[in-house]
Design an enzyme around this catalytic site. Sequence first.
Site, mmCIF file in Angstrom:
data_model
loop_
_atom_site.group_PDB
_atom_site.id
_atom_site.type_symbol
_atom_site.label_atom_id
_atom_site.label_comp_id
_atom_site.label_asym_id
_atom_site.label_seq_id
_atom_site.Cartn_x
_atom_site.Cartn_y
_atom_site.Cartn_z
ATOM 1 N N HIS A 102 -4.196 16.710 7.407
ATOM 2 C CA HIS A 102 -5.253 17.589 7.892
ATOM 3 C C HIS A 102 -4.610 18.937 8.180
ATOM 4 O O HIS A 102 -3.401 19.032 8.413
ATOM 5 C CB HIS A 102 -5.901 17.044 9.169
ATOM 6 C CG HIS A 102 -6.484 15.682 9.023
ATOM 7 N ND1 HIS A 102 -7.715 15.459 8.451
ATOM 8 C CD2 HIS A 102 -6.000 14.461 9.357
ATOM 9 C CE1 HIS A 102 -7.972 14.161 8.453
ATOM 10 N NE2 HIS A 102 -6.948 13.528 8.995
ATOM 11 N N HIS A 158 -7.551 -1.983 5.952
ATOM 12 C CA HIS A 158 -7.341 -1.240 7.199
ATOM 13 C C HIS A 158 -8.022 -2.056 8.285
ATOM 14 O O HIS A 158 -9.254 -2.110 8.358
ATOM 15 C CB HIS A 158 -7.950 0.156 7.115
ATOM 16 C CG HIS A 158 -7.766 0.968 8.362
ATOM 17 N ND1 HIS A 158 -7.162 2.204 8.355
ATOM 18 C CD2 HIS A 158 -8.092 0.730 9.662
ATOM 19 C CE1 HIS A 158 -7.123 2.685 9.593
ATOM 20 N NE2 HIS A 158 -7.703 1.800 10.401
ATOM 21 N N ASP A 187 1.256 6.242 4.285
ATOM 22 C CA ASP A 187 -0.061 6.592 4.811
ATOM 23 C C ASP A 187 -0.193 8.110 4.965
ATOM 24 O O ASP A 187 -0.725 8.616 5.953
ATOM 25 C CB ASP A 187 -0.350 5.891 6.134
ATOM 26 C CG ASP A 187 -1.838 5.927 6.500
ATOM 27 O OD1 ASP A 187 -2.643 6.345 5.646
ATOM 28 O OD2 ASP A 187 -2.172 5.562 7.640
ATOM 29 N N ASN A 195 -11.025 7.279 0.131
ATOM 30 C CA ASN A 195 -11.892 7.995 1.079
ATOM 31 C C ASN A 195 -11.874 9.501 0.823
ATOM 32 O O ASN A 195 -11.489 10.303 1.667
ATOM 33 C CB ASN A 195 -11.531 7.663 2.525
ATOM 34 C CG ASN A 195 -10.068 7.872 2.846
ATOM 35 O OD1 ASN A 195 -9.211 7.832 1.969
ATOM 36 N ND2 ASN A 195 -9.768 8.089 4.112
ATOM 37 N N HIS A 236 -3.211 9.508 0.804
ATOM 38 C CA HIS A 236 -4.543 10.112 0.760
ATOM 39 C C HIS A 236 -4.368 11.552 0.293
ATOM 40 O O HIS A 236 -3.901 12.391 1.070
ATOM 41 C CB HIS A 236 -5.193 10.098 2.147
ATOM 42 C CG HIS A 236 -5.317 8.735 2.761
ATOM 43 N ND1 HIS A 236 -6.509 8.043 2.795
ATOM 44 C CD2 HIS A 236 -4.401 7.943 3.374
ATOM 45 C CE1 HIS A 236 -6.329 6.885 3.406
ATOM 46 N NE2 HIS A 236 -5.055 6.801 3.768
ATOM 47 N N PHE A 237 -4.712 11.831 -0.944
ATOM 48 C CA PHE A 237 -4.506 13.164 -1.500
ATOM 49 C C PHE A 237 -5.769 14.029 -1.485
ATOM 50 O O PHE A 237 -5.776 15.137 -2.022
ATOM 51 C CB PHE A 237 -3.927 13.075 -2.921
ATOM 52 C CG PHE A 237 -2.458 12.729 -2.943
ATOM 53 C CD1 PHE A 237 -1.659 12.888 -1.830
ATOM 54 C CD2 PHE A 237 -1.865 12.243 -4.108
ATOM 55 C CE1 PHE A 237 -0.297 12.582 -1.856
ATOM 56 C CE2 PHE A 237 -0.512 11.937 -4.152
ATOM 57 C CZ PHE A 237 0.270 12.108 -3.019
ATOM 58 N N ARG A 238 -6.860 13.518 -0.899
ATOM 59 C CA ARG A 238 -8.029 14.308 -0.496
ATOM 60 C C ARG A 238 -8.841 14.936 -1.627
ATOM 61 O O ARG A 238 -9.801 15.648 -1.348
ATOM 62 C CB ARG A 238 -7.604 15.418 0.473
ATOM 63 C CG ARG A 238 -6.776 14.975 1.668
ATOM 64 C CD ARG A 238 -7.505 13.997 2.534
ATOM 65 N NE ARG A 238 -6.851 13.812 3.832
ATOM 66 C CZ ARG A 238 -7.103 12.807 4.649
ATOM 67 N NH1 ARG A 238 -7.994 11.881 4.305
ATOM 68 N NH2 ARG A 238 -6.483 12.693 5.819
#
Length: 446
Positions: A303, A174, A299, A89, A57-59
């Site tokens: 944050h 998921h 995964d 996401n 997840h590289f946001r």
Amino acid sequence: MTGGSVITPSGEKQIDIACQNGRIVALGDLQAGWTAEQQIIATGLHVLPGVMDTQVHFREPGMTHKETLEAGTRGAVLGGVTAVFEMPNTQPLTISEADLQQKLDRAHNNAWCDYAFYIGGSAVNATQLAALEKLPGVCGIKVFMGSSFGDLLADDDQVLRQILSHGSRRVAIHAEDEARLRQRRELVERSHDVRQHHLWRDVESAFLATRRIVQLSEETGRRLHVLHVSTADEMEFLAQHKDHVSIEVTPHHLTMTAPECYEQLGSLAQMNPPVREKHHQDALWQAIENGLVDVIGSDHAPHTLEEKARQYPDSPSGMTGVQTLLPVMLNHVHEGRLTLQRLVDLTSAGPARLFGLVNKGRIAIGYDADLSIVDLSAKRTISSDWIASISGWTPYDGKQITGWPVHTIIRGHIVVRDQALQDKPPQGMPIKFEHSWKTDEINHEH
């Protein structure tokens, strides 16, 4: 590349590798008759086919204060990873062709390694998924049965059945039951105790969702890829459904155990699904030993430390992982939990086989010259100072390990030499898949 112990499909061999125009063109004793513009002397090192991390997840876009495509892929190559599959996401969610194109545009000239993106499966795009999953740069469809928000949360059987009925590629899942998670949340809202994270998100919340989605996959005839399996119960169940279900496990579920990780790290160990007790971890290792597990993904879901410091359960779940995937797993090799050949299958051959990658996943003539060159005897201490992620921390800070990535080569480009990033612009490209390689060539020529 000369002098290294090369992990080939036929086993470990002392051979040289010649690369030209991004591909492997010769293997063997090449000292006589070959010259090279650049050379890696790999004496004493092991040469693996490029390690792939199939869950990051590289946001970006939308949450670049946590991570970016540039920083995430920079961390990947420093950790010996040559290709990544990035999750949907973000903000906006990756659920349309326009959303995908925005990510491809952002990755172009910014990604240090090769990349592909998941499209999120949801009620709003279910009927379009058959077309979306075949777009260049798409690794597949991702479904969140829990732990997501807005249009990405797909917790209704009718919606799930519709998603599975449109398309043919393997769907990544998921699997946590959202209704059960909501029902049980009051347990931790009263206590604010992160040590109860694995009790709130209990075994049944994962197992219930896994049983549901496997039944739906059988009804619709759709293949599944169940992500971050964390329980002994799921492993026993999924062993009976391997004809159409593949399995991923993560380094943190293989390395950390509850309650110790929460006592030592607090919310830095907070993940979904959670790190669980040792007997569940033992079952994951047994599943690797007996061949049930198909791939390892990190995964990577960063944050900031400030976000992580919020009072539990308002602290977000997720940790960095792409840069530490290979070092942590090499340490497990050193400690005898799996062989180097098995690790290669889980991080190179397995992803290529499951997702239909073109010319990746093995060291062979005609394949992309993707190489992760490692020192199995190097003793290092993982430090947050080493982590390239925007979030700047790792739960493995201070962990002493044996085994370390030294050089990272992507399509013949030496991206990391002697553990140092080379002073070149990022040269990552979209990964090609079997169903769309001709389209890839047309749309993504650099």
